[in-house]
Design a protein around this motif. Structure first.
Motif, mmCIF file in Angstrom:
data_model
loop_
_atom_site.group_PDB
_atom_site.id
_atom_site.type_symbol
_atom_site.label_atom_id
_atom_site.label_comp_id
_atom_site.label_asym_id
_atom_site.label_seq_id
_atom_site.Cartn_x
_atom_site.Cartn_y
_atom_site.Cartn_z
ATOM 1 N N PRO A 135 -11.037 24.713 56.609
ATOM 2 C CA PRO A 135 -12.188 23.798 56.628
ATOM 3 C C PRO A 135 -12.024 22.707 57.679
ATOM 4 N N GLU A 136 -13.158 22.257 58.195
ATOM 5 C CA GLU A 136 -13.118 21.213 59.216
ATOM 6 C C GLU A 136 -12.436 19.948 58.711
ATOM 7 N N ILE A 137 -12.664 19.629 57.439
ATOM 8 C CA ILE A 137 -12.121 18.372 56.917
ATOM 9 C C ILE A 137 -10.602 18.398 56.868
ATOM 10 N N VAL A 138 -10.010 19.578 56.636
ATOM 11 C CA VAL A 138 -8.549 19.692 56.616
ATOM 12 C C VAL A 138 -7.987 19.466 58.015
ATOM 13 N N ILE A 139 -8.620 20.104 59.006
ATOM 14 C CA ILE A 139 -8.164 19.918 60.391
ATOM 15 C C ILE A 139 -8.328 18.469 60.815
ATOM 16 N N ALA A 140 -9.469 17.866 60.436
ATOM 17 C CA ALA A 140 -9.722 16.483 60.808
ATOM 18 C C ALA A 140 -8.695 15.537 60.188
ATOM 19 N N LEU A 141 -8.324 15.748 58.941
ATOM 20 C CA LEU A 141 -7.332 14.891 58.286
ATOM 21 C C LEU A 141 -5.976 14.986 58.981
ATOM 22 N N ILE A 142 -5.595 16.200 59.380
ATOM 23 C CA ILE A 142 -4.324 16.365 60.093
ATOM 24 C C ILE A 142 -4.364 15.658 61.443
ATOM 25 N N LEU A 143 -5.487 15.830 62.168
ATOM 26 C CA LEU A 143 -5.600 15.212 63.486
ATOM 27 C C LEU A 143 -5.717 13.700 63.398
ATOM 28 N N ILE A 144 -6.358 13.189 62.352
ATOM 29 C CA ILE A 144 -6.436 11.738 62.174
ATOM 30 C C ILE A 144 -5.044 11.160 61.939
ATOM 31 N N PHE A 145 -4.221 11.899 61.202
ATOM 32 C CA PHE A 145 -2.837 11.456 60.981
ATOM 33 C C PHE A 145 -2.068 11.411 62.300
ATOM 34 N N LEU A 226 -17.536 14.315 58.084
ATOM 35 C CA LEU A 226 -16.192 13.958 58.522
ATOM 36 C C LEU A 226 -16.044 12.457 58.728
ATOM 37 N N GLY A 227 -17.157 11.757 58.913
ATOM 38 C CA GLY A 227 -17.086 10.305 59.019
ATOM 39 C C GLY A 227 -16.509 9.652 57.776
ATOM 40 N N PHE A 228 -16.633 10.328 56.637
ATOM 41 C CA PHE A 228 -16.109 9.777 55.394
ATOM 42 C C PHE A 228 -14.584 9.727 55.383
ATOM 43 N N VAL A 229 -13.941 10.536 56.209
ATOM 44 C CA VAL A 229 -12.477 10.523 56.243
ATOM 45 C C VAL A 229 -11.967 9.771 57.473
ATOM 46 N N GLY A 230 -12.831 8.987 58.097
ATOM 47 C CA GLY A 230 -12.405 8.143 59.203
ATOM 48 C C GLY A 230 -12.572 8.748 60.572
ATOM 49 N N ALA A 231 -13.441 9.764 60.695
ATOM 50 C CA ALA A 231 -13.623 10.436 61.978
ATOM 51 C C ALA A 231 -14.773 9.852 62.791
ATOM 52 N N GLY A 232 -15.229 8.669 62.453
ATOM 53 C CA GLY A 232 -16.256 8.000 63.242
ATOM 54 C C GLY A 232 -17.656 8.490 62.944
ATOM 55 N N GLY A 233 -18.617 7.938 63.683
ATOM 56 C CA GLY A 233 -20.001 8.351 63.508
ATOM 57 C C GLY A 233 -20.671 7.653 62.337
ATOM 58 N N ILE A 234 -21.861 8.124 62.022
ATOM 59 C CA ILE A 234 -22.647 7.462 60.983
ATOM 60 C C ILE A 234 -22.072 7.702 59.594
ATOM 61 N N GLY A 235 -21.306 8.778 59.417
ATOM 62 C CA GLY A 235 -20.664 9.005 58.129
ATOM 63 C C GLY A 235 -19.673 7.911 57.785
ATOM 64 N N TYR A 236 -18.973 7.407 58.797
ATOM 65 C CA TYR A 236 -18.021 6.306 58.573
ATOM 66 C C TYR A 236 -18.748 5.037 58.141
ATOM 67 N N GLU A 237 -19.885 4.760 58.776
ATOM 68 C CA GLU A 237 -20.683 3.591 58.395
ATOM 69 C C GLU A 237 -21.243 3.754 56.987
#
Length: 284
Positions: A135-145, A226-237
């Motif tokens: 899933p994209e969210i798993v990859i995003a969490l690893i890359l955010i780390f 993905l913004g909810f996990v700190g990946a930027g964009g409007i989801g983060y807001e």
């Protein structure tokens, strides 16, 4: 003759009964799996699903109650969060473009009859399976780390998943391409790249673009999530405004409206373009 017709009808009705039996068994298994999965998830959940049903509308009601008295501030909120929306759309666009280009090459290398090297075809197919499986969210969490928060991890994560999704669709389109132009180009000494570019791409490009536009719609939603996990964009807001709770729900409502309008607009535009490509007409 009458005996043959009677035997044929008996055989036909026997096959029909057998098909209905198999369909009933499959449906029963599906229902049992669905029920057992729901019960297992409900038992492992912090709260029961059925017990929580009466509160399902509590959060939307709180958002409306908080935003209604501040409806005059809504246009200002829309303007404030519009740059974050553009960032989300840019993440989706870059991810779709990068993932789509790589998916083209992977799909050509994994299509029987077109692949430059036939032996590694299973390797490329398993690579696409891997891209779709994570899933994209798993990859995003690893890359955010590794890289820290921001749009770059989201773009890489969505592009990686896009390679698998579009690569699979593109390879199925490639398998239906007419090989006669490819054989003709091969007979005059054309290279593999020339055979693909001149013999295959003109046939499959409309379907490729149609699938890429559909994937872009999906990636817009994915980039917002993905913004909810700190990946930027409007989801983060949106995550920030919802975390504040009461007093910020009017801003959350504005973000919800922006997301809804964006998805509707891109859905209509991409549907019109896909219909133009596949049927020669635009439907809005």
């Amino acid at each position: 003759m009458a005996y043959v017709d009677s035997d044929f009808r008996a055989h036909y009705f026997e096959m029909l009964r057998r098909k209905r039996l198999y369909s009933g068994i499959v449906l029963a298994i599906f229902v049992l799996l669905l029920a057992s999965g729901f019960l297992l998830a409900n038992d492992r959940n912090a709260g029961g699903f059925l017990q929580g049903m009466p509160q399902v509308l509590d959060f939307p009601a709180d958002v409306v109650a908080d935003a209604a008295p501040k409806v005059a501030e809504l246009p200002a909120h829309l303007v404030t969060y519009f740059p974050a929306l553009l960032e989300t759309v840019n993440i989706a666009a870059v991810s779709t473009l990068a993932g789509g280009v790589l998916a083209i090459f992977v799909s050509l290398l994994s299509t029987r009859g077109l692949a430059r090297f036939p032996r590694p075809i299973p390797v490329f197919r398993r690579f696409m399976d891997l891209c779709r499986a994570i899933p994209e969210i798993v990859i995003a969490l690893i890359l955010i780390f590794v890289l820290g928060g921001g749009p770059v991890p989201a773009m890489i994560a969505i592009a990686f998943h896009t390679i698998g999704a579009l690569g699979k669709l593109f390879s199925e389109v490639n398998e239906n391409a007419d090989l006669k132009p490819v054989e003709g180009l091969s007979s005059v000494g054309a290279s593999w790249m020339q055979r693909m570019w001149l013999g295959v791409v003109p046939q499959v490009a409309p379907n490729w673009l149609s699938y890429a536009l559909l994937r872009f719609e999906i990636n817009v939603r994915a980039s917002a999530i993905l913004g909810f996990v700190g990946a930027g964009g409007i989801g983060y807001e949106l995550k920030n405004t919802m975390s504040w709770g009461q007093g910020k729900f009017d801003e959350a409502a504005a973000i919800f409206i922006l997301l809804f309008l964006t998805i509707v607009v891109f859905d209509q535009l991409s549907s019109a373009v896909r219909n133009r490509l596949t049927h020669g007409r635009a439907v809005l």
